[in-house]
Design a protein around this motif. Structure first.
Motif, PDB file in Angstrom:
ATOM      1  N   ARG A  60      19.281  36.699  19.191  1.00 44.17           N
ATOM      2  CA  ARG A  60      18.479  37.824  19.699  1.00 44.17           C
ATOM      3  C   ARG A  60      17.361  38.167  18.713  1.00 44.17           C
ATOM      4  O   ARG A  60      16.213  38.382  19.105  1.00 44.17           O
ATOM      5  CB  ARG A  60      19.383  39.040  19.939  1.00 44.17           C
ATOM      6  N   THR A  61      17.689  38.215  17.430  1.00 38.99           N
ATOM      7  CA  THR A  61      16.687  38.515  16.403  1.00 38.99           C
ATOM      8  C   THR A  61      15.641  37.410  16.349  1.00 38.99           C
ATOM      9  O   THR A  61      14.442  37.681  16.256  1.00 38.99           O
ATOM     10  CB  THR A  61      17.353  38.700  15.031  1.00 38.99           C
ATOM     11  N   VAL A  62      16.095  36.158  16.435  1.00 44.10           N
ATOM     12  CA  VAL A  62      15.163  35.032  16.432  1.00 44.10           C
ATOM     13  C   VAL A  62      14.236  35.141  17.638  1.00 44.10           C
ATOM     14  O   VAL A  62      13.018  34.961  17.512  1.00 44.10           O
ATOM     15  CB  VAL A  62      15.916  33.687  16.419  1.00 44.10           C
ATOM     16  N   ALA A  63      14.792  35.476  18.798  1.00 47.03           N
ATOM     17  CA  ALA A  63      13.980  35.623  20.006  1.00 47.03           C
ATOM     18  C   ALA A  63      12.953  36.740  19.841  1.00 47.03           C
ATOM     19  O   ALA A  63      11.832  36.634  20.346  1.00 47.03           O
ATOM     20  CB  ALA A  63      14.868  35.891  21.214  1.00 47.03           C
ATOM     21  N   ASP A  64      13.318  37.804  19.132  1.00 43.82           N
ATOM     22  CA  ASP A  64      12.377  38.900  18.897  1.00 43.82           C
ATOM     23  C   ASP A  64      11.249  38.484  17.959  1.00 43.82           C
ATOM     24  O   ASP A  64      10.129  38.982  18.067  1.00 43.82           O
ATOM     25  CB  ASP A  64      13.099  40.116  18.309  1.00 43.82           C
TER      26      ASP A  64
END
Length: 122
Positions: A60-64
Motif C-alpha cells: 500500500r505504501t509502495v503504491a502511494d
C-alpha cells in the motif's frame, strides 16, 4: 519482453510479478492472445519495488509512492511518508540492536566459567 524474461532479469518470481500487477504497482501490455509484455523500464521498476519491500514498506505504501516516482515529483506528502517509514525502520534497528546486545551478553556469560548460575535477562 514476456513475464518469464522479466522474472529472470529482475530476479523475482513470476508469481511476484503477477502480484505487483494485482496491486497496481506494475503494468503490462497484453497481446491479442492475452500474454503479458513489458517494456525495458519494467526491470528497473521491479527492482525499485523490491528495494522498497526490503526496506519494510507495505504494498500500500509502495503504491502511494510510485505515482510520485513516475512523475518525478517530490511532494510534502511523499516526503512525510518516507520520513515516517525511516523513523519506523530506525525504531526497528534500535530494537534489534538491543536484542543483539542481550544475546551477546548471554553468549559471553555462557562461555565464562560455569558457576552453576543461570543468566537473568534484564
Amino acid at each position: 519482453m514476456r513475464i518469464g524474461e522479466l522474472s529472470d532479469r529482475a530476479g523475482v518470481s513470476v508469481r511476484a510479478l503477477r502480484y505487483y500487477e494485482e496491486q497496481g504497482l506494475l503494468t503490462a501490455e497484453r497481446s491479442a492472445s492475452g500474454q503479458r509484455h513489458y517494456g525495458e523500464p519494467a526491470v528497473d521498476r521491479v527492482q525499485l519495488i523490491q528495494h522498497l519491500y526490503a526496506a519494510g514498506l507495505t504494498s500500500r505504501t509502495v503504491a502511494d509512492l510510485l505515482p510520485c516516482v513516475d512523475a518525478k515529483v517530490n511532494t510534502p506528502e511523499s516526503r512525510a511518508l518516507l520520513a515516517s517509514e525511516r523513523d519506523r525502520i530506525n525504531t526497528q534497528i534500535a530494537q534489534l540492536t538491543a536484542a543483539r546486545d542481550r544475546l551477546d551478553a548471554v553468549i559471553a556469560f555462557s562461555e565464562g566459567p560455569s558457576s552453576g548460575c543461570t543468566y537473568q535477562m534484564a
